[in-house]
Design a protein around this motif. Structure first.
Motif, PDB file in Angstrom:
ATOM      1  N   LEU A 197      28.311  29.598  40.373  1.00  0.00           N
ATOM      2  CA  LEU A 197      28.866  29.347  39.038  1.00  0.00           C
ATOM      3  C   LEU A 197      30.354  29.679  39.019  1.00  0.00           C
ATOM      4  O   LEU A 197      31.168  28.933  38.476  1.00  0.00           O
ATOM      5  CB  LEU A 197      28.142  30.196  37.987  1.00  0.00           C
ATOM      6  N   ASP A 199      32.278  29.791  41.629  1.00  0.00           N
ATOM      7  CA  ASP A 199      32.970  28.850  42.523  1.00  0.00           C
ATOM      8  C   ASP A 199      33.242  27.515  41.855  1.00  0.00           C
ATOM      9  O   ASP A 199      33.908  26.658  42.426  1.00  0.00           O
ATOM     10  CB  ASP A 199      32.140  28.623  43.793  1.00  0.00           C
ATOM     11  N   GLY A 200      32.684  27.312  40.671  1.00  0.00           N
ATOM     12  CA  GLY A 200      33.036  26.105  39.932  1.00  0.00           C
ATOM     13  C   GLY A 200      31.903  25.126  39.713  1.00  0.00           C
ATOM     14  O   GLY A 200      32.137  23.998  39.296  1.00  0.00           O
TER      15      GLY A 200
ATOM     16  N   LEU B  46      30.747  41.257  35.255  1.00  0.00           N
ATOM     17  CA  LEU B  46      30.112  39.951  35.073  1.00  0.00           C
ATOM     18  C   LEU B  46      30.520  39.310  33.743  1.00  0.00           C
ATOM     19  O   LEU B  46      30.529  38.090  33.617  1.00  0.00           O
ATOM     20  CB  LEU B  46      28.588  40.083  35.165  1.00  0.00           C
ATOM     21  N   ALA B  49      33.773  37.785  34.535  1.00  0.00           N
ATOM     22  CA  ALA B  49      33.577  36.571  35.341  1.00  0.00           C
ATOM     23  C   ALA B  49      33.028  35.425  34.495  1.00  0.00           C
ATOM     24  O   ALA B  49      33.131  34.266  34.881  1.00  0.00           O
ATOM     25  CB  ALA B  49      32.621  36.857  36.485  1.00  0.00           C
ATOM     26  N   ILE B  51      29.741  35.333  33.504  1.00  0.00           N
ATOM     27  CA  ILE B  51      28.309  35.188  33.728  1.00  0.00           C
ATOM     28  C   ILE B  51      27.529  35.707  32.515  1.00  0.00           C
ATOM     29  O   ILE B  51      26.576  35.088  32.057  1.00  0.00           O
ATOM     30  CB  ILE B  51      27.876  35.963  34.988  1.00  0.00           C
ATOM     31  N   TYR B  52      27.940  36.864  31.998  1.00  0.00           N
ATOM     32  CA  TYR B  52      27.334  37.389  30.774  1.00  0.00           C
ATOM     33  C   TYR B  52      28.272  37.118  29.606  1.00  0.00           C
ATOM     34  O   TYR B  52      29.483  37.151  29.763  1.00  0.00           O
ATOM     35  CB  TYR B  52      27.129  38.905  30.875  1.00  0.00           C
ATOM     36  N   PRO B  71      32.305  30.178  33.525  1.00  0.00           N
ATOM     37  CA  PRO B  71      32.886  30.803  34.723  1.00  0.00           C
ATOM     38  C   PRO B  71      33.752  29.848  35.538  1.00  0.00           C
ATOM     39  O   PRO B  71      34.783  30.246  36.088  1.00  0.00           O
ATOM     40  CB  PRO B  71      31.671  31.255  35.524  1.00  0.00           C
ATOM     41  N   LYS B  72      33.324  28.584  35.621  1.00  0.00           N
ATOM     42  CA  LYS B  72      34.053  27.679  36.519  1.00  0.00           C
ATOM     43  C   LYS B  72      35.462  27.375  36.026  1.00  0.00           C
ATOM     44  O   LYS B  72      36.297  26.936  36.797  1.00  0.00           O
ATOM     45  CB  LYS B  72      33.269  26.373  36.716  1.00  0.00           C
ATOM     46  N   MET B  78      35.115  35.880  43.196  1.00  0.00           N
ATOM     47  CA  MET B  78      34.322  37.108  43.157  1.00  0.00           C
ATOM     48  C   MET B  78      33.656  37.367  44.496  1.00  0.00           C
ATOM     49  O   MET B  78      33.182  36.454  45.167  1.00  0.00           O
ATOM     50  CB  MET B  78      33.269  36.999  42.053  1.00  0.00           C
ATOM     51  N   PHE B  80      30.621  39.678  46.235  1.00  0.00           N
ATOM     52  CA  PHE B  80      29.430  40.414  45.836  1.00  0.00           C
ATOM     53  C   PHE B  80      29.006  41.420  46.898  1.00  0.00           C
ATOM     54  O   PHE B  80      29.287  41.250  48.077  1.00  0.00           O
ATOM     55  CB  PHE B  80      28.267  39.446  45.600  1.00  0.00           C
ATOM     56  N   GLN B  81      28.273  42.419  46.441  1.00  0.00           N
ATOM     57  CA  GLN B  81      27.718  43.407  47.365  1.00  0.00           C
ATOM     58  C   GLN B  81      26.808  42.746  48.392  1.00  0.00           C
ATOM     59  O   GLN B  81      26.803  43.071  49.561  1.00  0.00           O
ATOM     60  CB  GLN B  81      26.942  44.460  46.572  1.00  0.00           C
ATOM     61  N   SER B  82      26.004  41.768  47.908  1.00  0.00           N
ATOM     62  CA  SER B  82      25.054  41.099  48.803  1.00  0.00           C
ATOM     63  C   SER B  82      25.700  39.930  49.547  1.00  0.00           C
ATOM     64  O   SER B  82      25.008  39.142  50.161  1.00  0.00           O
ATOM     65  CB  SER B  82      23.883  40.589  47.992  1.00  0.00           C
ATOM     66  N   TYR B  83      27.027  39.802  49.438  1.00  0.00           N
ATOM     67  CA  TYR B  83      27.807  38.706  50.037  1.00  0.00           C
ATOM     68  C   TYR B  83      27.552  37.392  49.310  1.00  0.00           C
ATOM     69  O   TYR B  83      28.461  36.610  49.093  1.00  0.00           O
ATOM     70  CB  TYR B  83      27.535  38.510  51.531  1.00  0.00           C
ATOM     71  N   ALA B  84      26.277  37.120  48.961  1.00  0.00           N
ATOM     72  CA  ALA B  84      25.933  35.908  48.209  1.00  0.00           C
ATOM     73  C   ALA B  84      26.458  34.646  48.867  1.00  0.00           C
ATOM     74  O   ALA B  84      26.943  33.736  48.202  1.00  0.00           O
ATOM     75  CB  ALA B  84      26.438  36.013  46.765  1.00  0.00           C
ATOM     76  N   PRO B  98      34.040  25.755  46.968  1.00  0.00           N
ATOM     77  CA  PRO B  98      34.822  25.729  45.723  1.00  0.00           C
ATOM     78  C   PRO B  98      35.806  24.559  45.686  1.00  0.00           C
ATOM     79  O   PRO B  98      36.040  23.975  44.620  1.00  0.00           O
ATOM     80  CB  PRO B  98      35.587  27.054  45.732  1.00  0.00           C
ATOM     81  N   ARG B 145      35.932  32.945  50.840  1.00  0.00           N
ATOM     82  CA  ARG B 145      35.479  31.962  49.855  1.00  0.00           C
ATOM     83  C   ARG B 145      36.068  32.266  48.482  1.00  0.00           C
ATOM     84  O   ARG B 145      36.368  31.369  47.704  1.00  0.00           O
ATOM     85  CB  ARG B 145      33.947  31.969  49.798  1.00  0.00           C
ATOM     86  N   LYS B 149      40.309  29.360  46.699  1.00  0.00           N
ATOM     87  CA  LYS B 149      40.754  28.549  45.555  1.00  0.00           C
ATOM     88  C   LYS B 149      41.949  29.177  44.849  1.00  0.00           C
ATOM     89  O   LYS B 149      42.304  28.769  43.758  1.00  0.00           O
ATOM     90  CB  LYS B 149      39.598  28.341  44.593  1.00  0.00           C
TER      91      LYS B 149
END
Lengths: 302, 362
Positions: A197, A199-200, B46, B49, B51-52, B71-72, B78, B80-84, B98, B145, B149
């Motif tokens: 999200l 990332d766009g 968040l 960002a 998200i919330y 968000p976009k 961003m 993340f801790q989990s790299y995502a 992106p 990542r 952008k």
């Protein structure tokens, strides 16, 4: 085999014993398939041994039982119908389940819990009990102009059309599909979705480009199960289509049995084998996917 | 980009995750959100960002309220801790995802990906999948990542927590270097005060959804305004003892049944006459008195924890006052040894036991 032995921590001797036990247990089924195969090429059989009319063993081999392939044009009609039914069912179930599963897994909306509970009940519900009420629904649908019974290929969505059978089967298969897909979506960490999200990507793109590829094994498994369920289904087409010998392969087989004349079981076996072949081939090529749902976990970014 | 949070609040049903948060982050600044788990720092991130959605209050980017911007469209990156990372995409596809969404021409995508990969030292990994990378490499890809952008704001959600201790130090230094080179406004969520102290220009300390302090690391260390901040910042943590400060013969004494410690008059005067107060002394401000040097306190070694470079000594003063301090392992202190201690009394802290506010700084 070595790998398997290593993983289970069993000694070769124990391994062989287990395999022997499993062979013994599967023997009845194997014998059944063997009988089907042999009898399709025989006039008569004594057990697994083909005999001719005078009862002499290992005689009377024939291709006559397969003659339906070139003598009865209906067989190709019902094969095509079975294929359309199986494909239509698969596309419908997978598409709707993947979308509904995503929504139920990721979005909090009023009625979500109730909906999940209800689907589970629906899944447990025996579909036979619904046959009569569905009949009335389909009769009503048939009265809708064009869509009811005027569509090409599937005939429509009303009573006595292939589309109607697909419609009923999709709704009966959906509860399982939705729960399965929801389970797969639940396993994907939120962060991956959030990252996309940010990332766009839009919500739909996230679903399409990030989440769907990650649950490929689940989609493949659901597709395969659904396809086979559609290909083999007997009850629904039998109930809602009037001409057995012209609806699907399963009803076609049934029509061979229900005649008053003596039943040619060798021919029934041949049609049965004919129906079985695509499923077998399908299984050989897709079993890797089916296995992957049991062994595969999430990789990367847990 | 400037980020302003105004009365930002997030409620989940009756639970208040973030409570009336006000924060002004300057352009190019590196801010850490520091606090124990469940203090609302990730929720805050968040919300920034997108998200919330905030329950109430405003988030402003360069003055513009962005509460409802998806968000976009926020131009943030961003980590993340989990790299995502996207597990079904190669490193190259992860990096360019992106850009692809922005419909950047392929040639430019390739150029940017190559430059970022070069910068992150992952140029040789472009064809691999995330599952084939080590944790450190995955984190570099995730950072790449987020950077590709060219975002106006970088968000970090405990990016180093999943790495082993050694790698954490390297990555920490690298993030610091990158942020200084690129000058991107950054917000970094962590529960590790060392990370916050080393990385951030300013640290926002949070607790139970509320902002406790927002200041530079030096300020938080030297002039903590609440008991919580004093205890949370600094490693090993500050010693706290209940004392009463009294004035005697022109001296200010911190007194309890176990000790009498003459303290700096500037500080002591603010705590005097208030009854019981909490005195804080940092372990690094307690030293062993050399021979012939007068001692402030006498104590008995209660526990020795070797940390390698230092021994962390837990010493008992009187009956039940315990003080931690660091000692040279070469001294080979043993449990039961008597020690004479000196305290840098110009750096002691005093807090009100009721309000937990500092008596020195407000």
């Amino acid at each position: 085999m070595d790998e398997g032995a290593l993983r289970t921590g069993l000694r070769p001797r124990q391994m062989y014993f287990l395999m022997f036990l499993m062979t013994l247990l599967t023997l009845p089924i194997v014998v059944g398939y063997l009988w089907i195969f042999i009898s399709t090429f025989s006039r008569r059989t004594h057990g697994l041994i083909p005999v001719d009319i005078e009862g002499r063993p290992f005689r009377g081999l024939t291709l006559e039982n397969w003659s339906f392939l070139w003598q009865d044009p209906n067989i190709w009609k019902v094969t095509l119908n079975s294929l359309i039914l199986a494909l239509g069912l698969t596309v419908g179930v997978v598409l709707i389940s993947a979308m509904a599963g995503y929504a139920l897994s990721r979005i909090r909306f009023p009625g979500r819990k109730g909906f999940l509970a209800l689907t589970l009940i629906l899944h447990a519900f025996p579909s036979v009990t619904l046959l009569i009420s569905i009949y009335f629904v389909l009769r009503w649908l048939a009265r809708i102009p064009v869509v009811g019974r005027g569509l090409p290929l599937i005939g429509g969505i009303g009573y006595n059309t292939l589309g109607g059978v697909i419609l009923v089967m999709v709704s009966l298969q959906l509860p399982l599909g939705i729960w399965l897909m929801k389970g797969f979506f639940d396993q994907i960490p939120w962060d991956v979705e959030r990252a996309a999200l940010i990332d766009g990507a839009s919500r739909f793109l996230v679903w399409r480009k990030i989440l769907l590829p990650q649950i490929k094994p689940g989609i493949a498994a659901l597709s395969i199960f659904t396809f086979i369920a559609g290909w083999n289904e007997f009850l629904i087409p039998y109930t809602y289509m009037t001409q057995q010998e012209k609806s699907t392969i399963a009803t076609y087989i049934n029509s061979l049995l229900s005649e008053t004349a003596p039943v040619n079981y060798s021919q029934v076996a041949a049609v049965g084998l004919f129906q079985l072949l695509p499923v077998l081939l399908f299984f050989v090529f897709t079993q890797e996917y089916l296995l992957s749902i049991f062994s595969g976990g999430m990789k990367g970014g847990a | 980009m400037e980020v302003h949070l105004e009365h930002l609040t997030k409620r989940w049903g009756k639970v208040v995750a973030v409570d009336d948060l006000n924060l002004e982050i300057r352009s190019g600044e590196f801010v850490a959100l520091l606090g124990p788990s469940g203090c609302g720092k990730t929720t805050t991130l968040l919300m920034i960002a997108g998200i919330y959605k905030p329950t109430s209050g405003y988030i402003r980017f360069d003055g513009r309220v962005v509460n409802k911007v998806p968000p976009k469209d926020r131009n943030v990156g961003m980590v993340f801790q989990s790299y995502a990372l996207y597990p079904h995409m190669t490193v190259y596809e992860n990096l360019t995802f992106p850009l692809k969404l922005k419909k950047v021409p392929e040639e430019e995508q390739r150029r940017k990906a190559r430059r970022i990969a070069e910068m992150m030292g992952i140029g040789h990994l472009l064809d691999r999948y995330p599952a084939q990378l080590s944790g450190g490499q995955q984190q570099r890809v995730a950072l790449g990542r987020a950077l590709i952008k060219e975002p106006a704001l970088l968000l970090f959600d405990e990016p180093l927590s999943n790495l082993d201790a050694r790698l954490r130090l390297t990555m920490r230094a690298e993030i610091k270097r990158l942020q200084m080179e690129l000058g991107i406004t950054s917000i970094y969520v962590t529960h590790d005060q060392v990370e916050a102290m080393t990385l951030a220009d300013r640290i926002a300390v949070m607790r139970e959804g509320r902002l406790q302090a927002f200041a530079t690391p030096e300020e938080l260390y030297e002039r903590p305004r609440t008991l919580f901040v004093a205890g949370f910042i600094g490693n090993p943590p500050m010693n706290f003892t209940q004392v009463e400060v009294i004035q005697q013969d022109g001296q200010y004494l911190a007194v309890n049944p176990d000790m009498r410690l003459a303290v700096d008059p500037d500080r002591g005067s603010r705590a005097a006459g208030r009854g019981r107060v909490i005195m804080g002394i940092r372990p690094e401000h307690i030293t062993l008195a050399r021979d012939g040097e007068p001692a402030h306190l006498e104590a008995e070694v209660y526990l020795v924890e070797p940390l390698g470079r230092d021994d962390l000594i837990n010493a008992r003063v009187g009956k039940e006052t315990h003080l931690h301090f660091l000692a040279d392992p070469a001294l080979k202190l043993r449990i039961g040894d008597r020690v004479r201690l000196r305290v840098d009394t110009s750096r002691v802290q005093f807090f009100d036991p009721e309000t937990e506010q500092s008596l020195l700084w407000s």
